[in-house]
Design an enzyme around this catalytic site. Sequence first.
Site, short mmCIF file in Angstrom:
data_model
loop_
_atom_site.label_atom_id
_atom_site.label_comp_id
_atom_site.label_asym_id
_atom_site.label_seq_id
_atom_site.Cartn_x
_atom_site.Cartn_y
_atom_site.Cartn_z
N PRO A 119 0.85 -1.20 0.00
CA PRO A 119 0.00 0.00 0.00
C PRO A 119 0.89 1.25 0.00
O PRO A 119 1.96 1.23 0.60
CB PRO A 119 -0.79 -0.11 1.31
CG PRO A 119 -0.14 -1.18 2.11
CD PRO A 119 0.69 -2.01 1.21
N SER A 122 2.06 4.51 3.35
CA SER A 122 1.62 3.74 4.51
C SER A 122 2.79 3.31 5.38
O SER A 122 2.68 2.39 6.17
CB SER A 122 0.87 2.50 4.03
OG SER A 122 1.78 1.71 3.29
N SER A 126 7.10 2.80 -0.22
CA SER A 126 6.74 2.64 -1.64
C SER A 126 7.43 3.68 -2.52
O SER A 126 7.90 3.36 -3.61
CB SER A 126 5.23 2.71 -1.82
OG SER A 126 4.73 3.91 -1.28
N SER A 127 7.54 4.93 -2.04
CA SER A 127 8.13 5.96 -2.91
C SER A 127 9.62 5.68 -3.13
O SER A 127 10.13 5.86 -4.25
CB SER A 127 7.91 7.36 -2.35
OG SER A 127 8.47 7.48 -1.07
N ALA A 128 10.33 5.22 -2.10
CA ALA A 128 11.75 4.89 -2.28
C ALA A 128 11.91 3.71 -3.23
O ALA A 128 12.79 3.71 -4.10
CB ALA A 128 12.39 4.58 -0.94
N ALA A 129 11.05 2.70 -3.07
CA ALA A 129 11.15 1.51 -3.93
C ALA A 129 10.91 1.89 -5.39
O ALA A 129 11.63 1.46 -6.29
CB ALA A 129 10.16 0.45 -3.47
N ASP A 170 15.09 4.54 3.77
CA ASP A 170 14.24 3.88 2.76
C ASP A 170 15.01 3.60 1.47
O ASP A 170 14.94 2.50 0.92
CB ASP A 170 13.03 4.76 2.42
CG ASP A 170 12.07 4.92 3.57
OD1 ASP A 170 12.51 4.76 4.73
OD2 ASP A 170 10.89 5.19 3.33
O1 PMV Z 1 6.30 6.57 7.09
P1 PMV Z 1 7.65 6.61 6.47
O2 PMV Z 1 8.08 5.34 5.86
O3 PMV Z 1 7.79 7.79 5.55
O4 PMV Z 1 8.71 6.78 7.66
C1 PMV Z 1 8.99 7.99 8.22
C2 PMV Z 1 10.03 7.83 9.28
C3 PMV Z 1 10.34 9.14 9.96
O5 PMV Z 1 11.33 8.85 10.94
C4 PMV Z 1 9.12 9.70 10.66
C5 PMV Z 1 10.88 10.19 8.99
C6 PMV Z 1 12.22 9.84 8.37
O6 PMV Z 1 12.52 10.44 7.32
O7 PMV Z 1 13.00 9.06 8.94
#
Ligand code: PMV
Length: 339
Positions: A119, A122, A126-129, A170
């Site tokens: 998803p 969430s 997903s955006s990094a992948a 990510d």
């Molecule tokens: O929800 P995600 O996968 O974008 O994770 C964010 C994690 C944070 O620590 C809140 C922000 C970050 O860039 O590390």
Amino acid sequence: MGDFIQVTASAPGKVILFGEHAVVYGKPAIAFAVNKLAHVTITDRTDSKVHVELTRLGVGGFLDLENETIESHDNKPSKGMLKYILKALKIIKGRTEFSQSETPSQKKGMDVTVDIEMPVASGLGSSAAVTVATLAAASKYYEIDLEAEEIASLAHQVELEVQGAASPIDTALSTYGGAIYLTQNAQELVKLPLDWDLPLVIAHTKRESNTGELVGSVRCKLETYPSIINPLLDSIEQVTIEAQRALLSRDDNRLGELMNINHGLLDALGVNTPELSRMVYMARQKGALGSKITGAGGGGSIIAYCPEKMDEVLHELESKEQAFTIKLYDKGVTCKVVE
Ligand code: PMV
């Protein structure tokens, strides 16, 4: 070139097990790549346009790489994913200008098809992948050699440009796979030698999570109550340090307990929601040793650690929410060329 018919790159998403939000303030984090992937396929077009289709999301549009514009009739929030693809393709296209002779495919347009297994928005990366897979597929398509380090660094640059802020977690995990311990001040990404399958279940609220906004809300709390919030961030740091030991010694009970403490601290930072909370406690009631928000919170997903209780926890969560099991994914980004 010109002989290539199709290039497909696949990159894994990730989960953060410990340390989200605190990592923004130089604290450590533990995260790993998971077996939910993004697949990006590039094929030739007969005209000079660049068309992108996000298949499972029902979103598509034309990208103008020169003017950095997106033409799309869809207004779904997942349309934001097109920005990452645009930036990634523009970087690679920019590299072709330095190559010796122009290849036929440089003049031609392309069709980019993106299939995302997790998803979106969430907390599952997903955006990094998608960004990593787009960089890998496009560089192969244009016959540009990119080392993994370069893909990871360019992908992080894309995330920074699109989101304004992002840790390198990510994009590193989507590039290299495996499990990592991000040390203090993001100095180093240390590979964690995890050779066992953690019994993990993810449950996902239908509400998309906005990482930028949530990071901003924590910053606001920190500025308003520094003497309260700083100790919470220090506690998350200690939890993460302890968790690394528990993970490596495979101490199930300790690991679960530390997840529960980490969840409480995230709640105190204000990134919990009633839906997330309900799922966290539902998982514990069905036997999970630990459960917590994973990622930015405010929507998004929870993660539950369930030795010997995977089926029970999964079925309970599945009956109410979108839930699935995940496995550690050791491979990083891969690329396949069909001629
Ligand atoms: O929800 P995600 O996968 O974008 O994770 C964010 C994690 C944070 O620590 C809140 C922000 C970050 O860039 O590390």
